[in-house]
Design a protein around this motif. Structure first.
Motif, PDB file in Angstrom:
ATOM      1  N   VAL A 142      41.118  -2.705 168.184  1.00 61.55           N
ATOM      2  CA  VAL A 142      42.378  -3.363 167.827  1.00 61.55           C
ATOM      3  C   VAL A 142      43.014  -3.827 169.132  1.00 61.55           C
TER       4      VAL A 142
ATOM      5  N   THR B  61      47.930  -1.436 172.823  1.00 61.65           N
ATOM      6  CA  THR B  61      49.279  -1.040 172.404  1.00 61.65           C
ATOM      7  C   THR B  61      50.322  -2.007 172.968  1.00 61.65           C
TER       8      THR B  61
ATOM      9  N   ARG C  31      50.481  -5.203 171.102  1.00 62.89           N
ATOM     10  CA  ARG C  31      51.137  -5.059 169.794  1.00 62.89           C
ATOM     11  C   ARG C  31      52.651  -4.886 169.947  1.00 62.89           C
TER      12      ARG C  31
ATOM     13  N   GLU D 296      53.690   7.997 168.682  1.00 63.67           N
ATOM     14  CA  GLU D 296      52.483   8.592 168.105  1.00 63.67           C
ATOM     15  C   GLU D 296      52.853   9.875 167.375  1.00 63.67           C
TER      16      GLU D 296
ATOM     17  N   SER E  68      47.953   2.432 169.310  1.00 62.22           N
ATOM     18  CA  SER E  68      46.537   2.321 168.948  1.00 62.22           C
ATOM     19  C   SER E  68      45.718   2.877 170.105  1.00 62.22           C
TER      20      SER E  68
END
Ligand code: UTP
Length: 280
Positions: free
Chosen positions: A142, A145, A148, A164, A263
């Motif tokens: 993905v 972090t 995103r 998290e 992520s």
């Protein structure tokens, strides 16, 4: 739309949990694989489009600027001895981003470290990536972090923090967020508490069927420049340190705040156990 191109990397802390190594080697320079931790952090910023970087250092941590600086004499020597590829690698390292440095003169906490970047950020939004924490890839590929967080900032137009899941036994070590899910892995925050007792820690229901749980701040942030006046107003708390969480809370109340679930796997190498796990 507000675009982000700047990042602040706090790397000035004493690193007391890693003494005696940190008497001479900044913890951010400890190697994981073939690179020092701070290189992973800079690469994560660059991948997210943040090419203007300010690293906050302190006395004795000049190994960090030395590492990213060009060394033309060494490059010439490598070229002359048939090691052109190594020289090219060194040039790439130095040209990966425009890196600036500022000294934090007294280690008055993470909030004070970020405040050293006020002139650098000016009136632009900016990322913050802790220099002693890198995020390794998780099981599925993905975007990073930071990438995103930047996307969430552009969509939601508020500051954003990575979070998290954390067990109730461990909430007392972290800043903990409360709020509600607004999209998969994205929360609108209503509460922030630094190092709460387990029975006072806020929870978030991620809406995935897993049920409510605790979510801790996880070393990556995007802030509007509105953070700075809040930091200026923050009075020193525990150990005389200016807590970033206090200013974030004030900013949340004024401008709103979102969180994105991290992520990958976070590795805090600021302590021997964290580094050991990162090396496994
Ligand atoms: P830590 O609290 O993990 O770093 O801060 P520390 O103060 O070095 O830790 P110990 O307790 O002494 O071992 C997280 C990040 O914030 C930076 C640190 O360098 C680290 O990257 N930091 C912390 C600063 O830049 N300035 C500070 O005053 C405190």
């Amino acid at each position: 739309m507000l675009r982000i191109r700047k990042a602040i990397i706090p790397a000035a802390g004493f690193g007391t949990r890693f003494l005696p190594i940190t008497k001479t080697v900044p913890k951010e320079m400890l190697p994981v694989g073939d690179k020092p931790v701070i290189q992973y952090v800079v690469e994560e910023a660059v991948e997210a489009g943040l090419n203007e970087i300010l690293v906050v250092i302190s006395r004795g941590k000049e190994a960090i600027p030395d590492y990213f600086a060009r060394n033309p004499e060494l490059e010439r020597r490598l070229e002359a001895t048939g090691k052109g590829e190594l020289a090219e690698g060194l040039r790439r390292l130095s040209e990966m981003a425009r890196i600036h440095y500022v000294y934090q003169n007294e280690m008055k906490g993470l909030g004070d470290a970020v405040l050293q970047g006020r002139a650098f950020a000016g009136d632009e939004p900016f990322g913050v990536l802790l220099g002693d924490t890198f995020i390794g890839p998780g099981p599925s590929p993905v975007p990073s972090t930071m990438t995103r967080l930047v996307a969430a900032f552009e969509e939601r137009e508020t500051s954003v923090v990575a979070v998290e899941p954390v067990s109730s036994e461990r909430v007392g070590r972290y800043g903990v967020a409360g709020g509600e899910a607004v999209a998969p892995g994205v929360f609108c925050l209503r509460e922030m508490v630094e190092k709460p007792a387990a029975d006072e820690a806020p929870v978030i229901d991620p809406g995935s069927g897993a049920g409510p749980g605790h979510y801790a701040f996880a070393a990556r942030y995007v802030f509007t420049p509105g953070l700075f006046p809040e930091l200026e107003k923050t009075t020193p708390g525990r150990n005389g340190e200016i807590q970033l969480t206090d200013a974030m809370k004030a900013l949340m109340e004024r401008e709103g705040f979102h969180a994105v679930v991290l992520s990958g796997v976070r590795h805090d190498i600021g302590n021997p156990d964290g580094l050991r796990r990162a090396l496994q």
